[in-house]
Design a protein around this motif. Structure first.
Motif, PDB file in Angstrom:
ATOM      1  N   VAL A 150       3.339 -14.659  -3.187  1.00  0.00           N
ATOM      2  CA  VAL A 150       2.071 -13.981  -3.041  1.00  0.00           C
ATOM      3  C   VAL A 150       1.554 -13.515  -4.530  1.00  0.00           C
ATOM      4  O   VAL A 150       2.225 -12.927  -5.152  1.00  0.00           O
ATOM      5  N   ILE A 151       0.241 -14.072  -5.050  1.00  0.00           N
ATOM      6  CA  ILE A 151      -0.171 -13.548  -6.079  1.00  0.00           C
ATOM      7  C   ILE A 151      -1.094 -12.433  -6.450  1.00  0.00           C
ATOM      8  O   ILE A 151      -1.923 -12.413  -5.128  1.00  0.00           O
ATOM      9  N   PRO A 200      -4.439 -11.594  -7.566  1.00  0.00           N
ATOM     10  CA  PRO A 200      -5.466 -12.960  -7.793  1.00  0.00           C
ATOM     11  C   PRO A 200      -6.129 -12.539  -9.167  1.00  0.00           C
ATOM     12  O   PRO A 200      -6.304 -13.508 -10.162  1.00  0.00           O
ATOM     13  N   GLY A 216      -3.188 -12.970 -11.644  1.00  0.00           N
ATOM     14  CA  GLY A 216      -2.931 -14.426 -11.564  1.00  0.00           C
ATOM     15  C   GLY A 216      -1.104 -14.442 -11.540  1.00  0.00           C
ATOM     16  O   GLY A 216      -0.754 -15.606 -11.950  1.00  0.00           O
ATOM     17  N   PRO A 228     -10.856  -3.940  -4.019  1.00  0.00           N
ATOM     18  CA  PRO A 228     -11.014  -4.593  -2.949  1.00  0.00           C
ATOM     19  C   PRO A 228     -10.161  -5.346  -2.285  1.00  0.00           C
ATOM     20  O   PRO A 228     -10.235  -5.915  -1.143  1.00  0.00           O
ATOM     21  N   ALA A 229      -9.251  -5.961  -3.102  1.00  0.00           N
ATOM     22  CA  ALA A 229      -8.223  -7.012  -2.774  1.00  0.00           C
ATOM     23  C   ALA A 229      -7.198  -6.176  -1.935  1.00  0.00           C
ATOM     24  O   ALA A 229      -6.006  -6.913  -1.374  1.00  0.00           O
ATOM     25  N   THR A 230      -7.030  -5.071  -1.732  1.00  0.00           N
ATOM     26  CA  THR A 230      -5.757  -4.192  -1.270  1.00  0.00           C
ATOM     27  C   THR A 230      -5.401  -4.610   0.062  1.00  0.00           C
ATOM     28  O   THR A 230      -4.178  -4.835   0.293  1.00  0.00           O
ATOM     29  N   ASP A 231      -6.418  -4.717   1.093  1.00  0.00           N
ATOM     30  CA  ASP A 231      -6.005  -5.041   2.387  1.00  0.00           C
ATOM     31  C   ASP A 231      -5.316  -6.353   2.362  1.00  0.00           C
ATOM     32  O   ASP A 231      -4.615  -6.857   3.159  1.00  0.00           O
ATOM     33  N   TYR A 232      -5.740  -7.425   1.669  1.00  0.00           N
ATOM     34  CA  TYR A 232      -5.382  -8.836   1.715  1.00  0.00           C
ATOM     35  C   TYR A 232      -4.209  -8.974   1.076  1.00  0.00           C
ATOM     36  O   TYR A 232      -3.389  -9.622   1.906  1.00  0.00           O
ATOM     37  N   GLY A 250      -1.118 -10.184   2.977  1.00  0.00           N
ATOM     38  CA  GLY A 250      -0.386 -11.226   2.687  1.00  0.00           C
ATOM     39  C   GLY A 250       1.072 -11.159   2.475  1.00  0.00           C
ATOM     40  O   GLY A 250       1.855 -11.900   2.831  1.00  0.00           O
ATOM     41  N   GLU A 306       2.493 -11.420   5.923  1.00  0.00           N
ATOM     42  CA  GLU A 306       2.671 -12.674   6.335  1.00  0.00           C
ATOM     43  C   GLU A 306       3.900 -13.370   5.771  1.00  0.00           C
ATOM     44  O   GLU A 306       4.644 -14.294   6.365  1.00  0.00           O
ATOM     45  N   ALA A 307       3.849 -13.181   4.513  1.00  0.00           N
ATOM     46  CA  ALA A 307       4.866 -13.979   3.730  1.00  0.00           C
ATOM     47  C   ALA A 307       6.196 -13.716   4.251  1.00  0.00           C
ATOM     48  O   ALA A 307       7.260 -14.290   4.079  1.00  0.00           O
ATOM     49  N   ASN A 349       7.243 -15.038   7.581  1.00  0.00           N
ATOM     50  CA  ASN A 349       7.758 -16.543   7.469  1.00  0.00           C
ATOM     51  C   ASN A 349       9.168 -16.516   7.181  1.00  0.00           C
ATOM     52  O   ASN A 349       9.865 -17.574   7.245  1.00  0.00           O
ATOM     53  N   LEU A 365       1.618   0.916   2.079  1.00  0.00           N
ATOM     54  CA  LEU A 365       1.036   1.186   0.745  1.00  0.00           C
ATOM     55  C   LEU A 365       1.285   2.225   0.165  1.00  0.00           C
ATOM     56  O   LEU A 365       1.350   3.479   0.796  1.00  0.00           O
TER      57      LEU A 365
END
Lengths: 454, 105
Positions: B18-19, B21, B24, B56-60, B64, B67-68, B71, B82
């Motif tokens: 998981v990156i 974004p 990067g 804004p990327a916090t929830d993703y 994420g 999810e990872a 798996n 958090l």
């Protein structure tokens, strides 16, 4: 609420703003407005409002509805109100410009366009100020960058109030002596609060946070930042309170408050530039991205604009040279910064729309994979060089040379816009990393509402 | 290495997929993962942060990471918490991530 959502309407604001910028540059190439017309000619005033309201203010509002929630870690109070505001602003701006064209002798009927335009613009900005104000209020106590935004919004309210008074006077809706006096002598206050208080002070506040975020620089609050805020706020309050007091109660011109405000603003800007230099120096991301590099050039535009303003004021050439000074502040500083930050923000928002929900499920590209910096960089340089050329042409009162330089600005802006569209359509992303299925693809400027439902 | 520790290491490895974004680079080496534990019942408990509060990327990023982790074989559910105590600083990055940001990778 720790994480905040994507703003649904930010891309719509950006799209309309960029269209306004392209429209303004086309008009400049066509020889419409300054320097082909006088600074206070209706053509120039129409052009100025297309740039100030249509481009810069819509860009700023679009950015604020996304980033005020980030600054204060609270969701926007009314997520869908910005679209109503945008419609009112666009309708108001079109009416206002038609009104100025009417003043320029172009017959457009007997409708009081200026007055209707002012109503639309005032209503649109009022909705955005209410929305952002409620968001900020709910997050008290707020940090320093957000406090810059509060003063910026206060300036915006003053600018809009003065503009509404001017319009009401010009269309004959009022014959009140005080309001007529404000209309005839309050234009410097309107311009200084718009360009300085609203656009520049707000951009300063947002950039404290955004540049630190994007360059991974320490966000510690420094004494210089607090002084920059205090001196800038003092400049705004002098324009807001002392200016009208001198004009309406003491019966004097606004020259003295303007001078004091300029002095305070110069101190504030110097401290701000010092803070920005520290951010660049202490950044962890050593490989500097296009947006940060071009923002540094725009900061140079701010320094140059401020220096020229001091120079023309000291030499008493304000009336003759103010057009060139406003030009460099609007295009060298604010537009340069705006285009540079758009390049990053559009990529970031597009990434979130396309790949946010895929995190952890599959390999995702980086935000940097959505852009092609080597392809876009030369066009930023063409833009800034054209601005310098246009400034020189305006200063030398060479209108043809100005139009040629404006053509350079137009070509560069059009190419940057094209590259922003390419970002939206993921044209730089390797095929193996494209999102699967239609649902994940972004629309150019309208939200897919289901993307934002949580 | 005990089974539990091996599972924690596998979860950490999965989180490297998981990156962040904007930076990067993966969220483990950036230092966004403060703690990983796996209960006997196969519940992964992850404590993480983001580089900026209100991003804004916090929830993703949070979902994420969940999810990872889910798996990974042996993990039935992931509880991702958090925190901003302490706040993330660039000093929390691993040497690999710092090297990446110096532009050498």
């Amino acid at each position: 609420m720790i994480g905040v959502s994507l703003s649904r309407w930010t891309m719509s604001y950006f799209t309309v703003a960029l269209l306004a910028l392209l429209g303004a540059e086309i008009l400049m190439v066509a020889g419409f407005g300054y320097p082909n017309h006088a600074v206070f000619a209706p053509q120039t005033i129409a052009l100025v409002h297309l740039v100030a309201v249509g481009w810069l203010s819509l860009l700023m509002c679009g950015a604020l509805i996304q980033f005020v929630p980030v600054l204060v870690a609270k969701s926007l109070a009314h997520p869908n109100l910005p679209v109503v505001a945008l419609i009112l602003l666009v309708v108001g701006l079109v009416s206002l410009i038609v009104g100025f064209l009417d003043m320029a002798g172009l017959s457009v009927g007997s409708t009081p366009w200026l007055g209707l335009g002012a109503i639309g613009i005032a209503a649109g900005f009022a909705l955005n100020v209410w929305n952002l104000g409620r968001t900020l209020w709910s997050a008290r106590p707020i940090g320093l960058p957000a406090r810059f935004v509060v003063l910026g919004l206060l300036s915006l309210m003053a600018v809009v109030s003065l503009g509404s008074i001017f319009s009401a006077s010009l269309v004959g809706w009022t014959t009140n002596d005080i309001l007529l006096r404000l209309t005839s002598e309050g234009i410097p206050l309107h311009a200084a609060l718009g360009l300085g208080g609203w656009l520049t002070f707000t951009a300063m506040g947002v950039s404290y946070r955004l540049l630190a975020m994007f360059m991974l620089a320490p966000e510690d609050e420094h004494r210089t930042s607090r002084f920059a805020f205090m001196t800038g706020s003092a400049a705004i309050l002098i324009l807001l309170i002392v200016g009208p007091t001198c004009l309406l109660i003491l019966g004097q011109s606004v020259a003295h408050p303007m001078l004091i405000a300029l002095g305070l603003a110069t101190v504030s800007l110097s401290l701000y530039v010092q803070d920005m230099r520290r951010l660049y120096r202490t950044r962890r991301r050593l490989k500097i991205e296009l947006n940060a590099r071009m923002a540094a050039v725009a900061l140079g535009g701010l320094g140059l604009g401020n220096l020229l303003l001091l120079l023309v004021t000291a030499t008493g050439q304000t009336d003759r040279r103010i057009g060139a000074v406003v030009f460099v502040l609007a295009f060298g500083w604010l537009t340069g910064l705006g285009l540079a930050k758009l390049y990053k923000i559009v990529a970031f928002l597009t990434w979130l729309e396309c790949y946010g929900a895929l995190l952890g499920k599959r390999v995702t590209p980086r935000v940097q994979d959505l852009v092609n910096e080597p392809r876009t960089l030369p066009w930023f340089w063409l833009y800034f060089l054209s601005v310098v050329a246009a400034l020189a042409a305006a200063s030398l009162e060479a209108p043809i040379a100005f139009r040629i330089a404006a053509l350079g600005m137009l070509i560069a802006t059009a190419k940057i816009c094209f590259d922003l569209v390419s970002i939206r359509f993921l044209r730089s992303v390797p095929a193996s990393m494209l999102p699967e299925g239609d649902r994940a693809w972004p629309r150019l400027f309208l939200p897919r509402l289901q993307h934002f439902q949580r | 290495m005990s089974d539990e520790n091996a599972l924690v290491e596998q979860v950490r490895q999965a989180l490297r997929g998981v990156i962040d974004p904007e930076i990067g680079f993966n969220i483990v080496d950036i230092g966004l993962i403060y703690d990983v534990a796996v209960d006997e019942g196969g519940i992964a408990r992850i404590t993480m942060t983001t580089t900026t509060m209100g991003c804004p990327a916090t929830d993703y990023l949070r979902s994420g990471a969940g999810e990872a982790a889910q798996n990974v074989e042996g993990v039935h559910w992931a509880d991702v918490r958090l925190t901003y105590d302490p706040h993330w600083t660039p000093e929390m990055m691993s040497s690999v991530a710092k090297e990446y940001l110096r532009g050498n990778r």
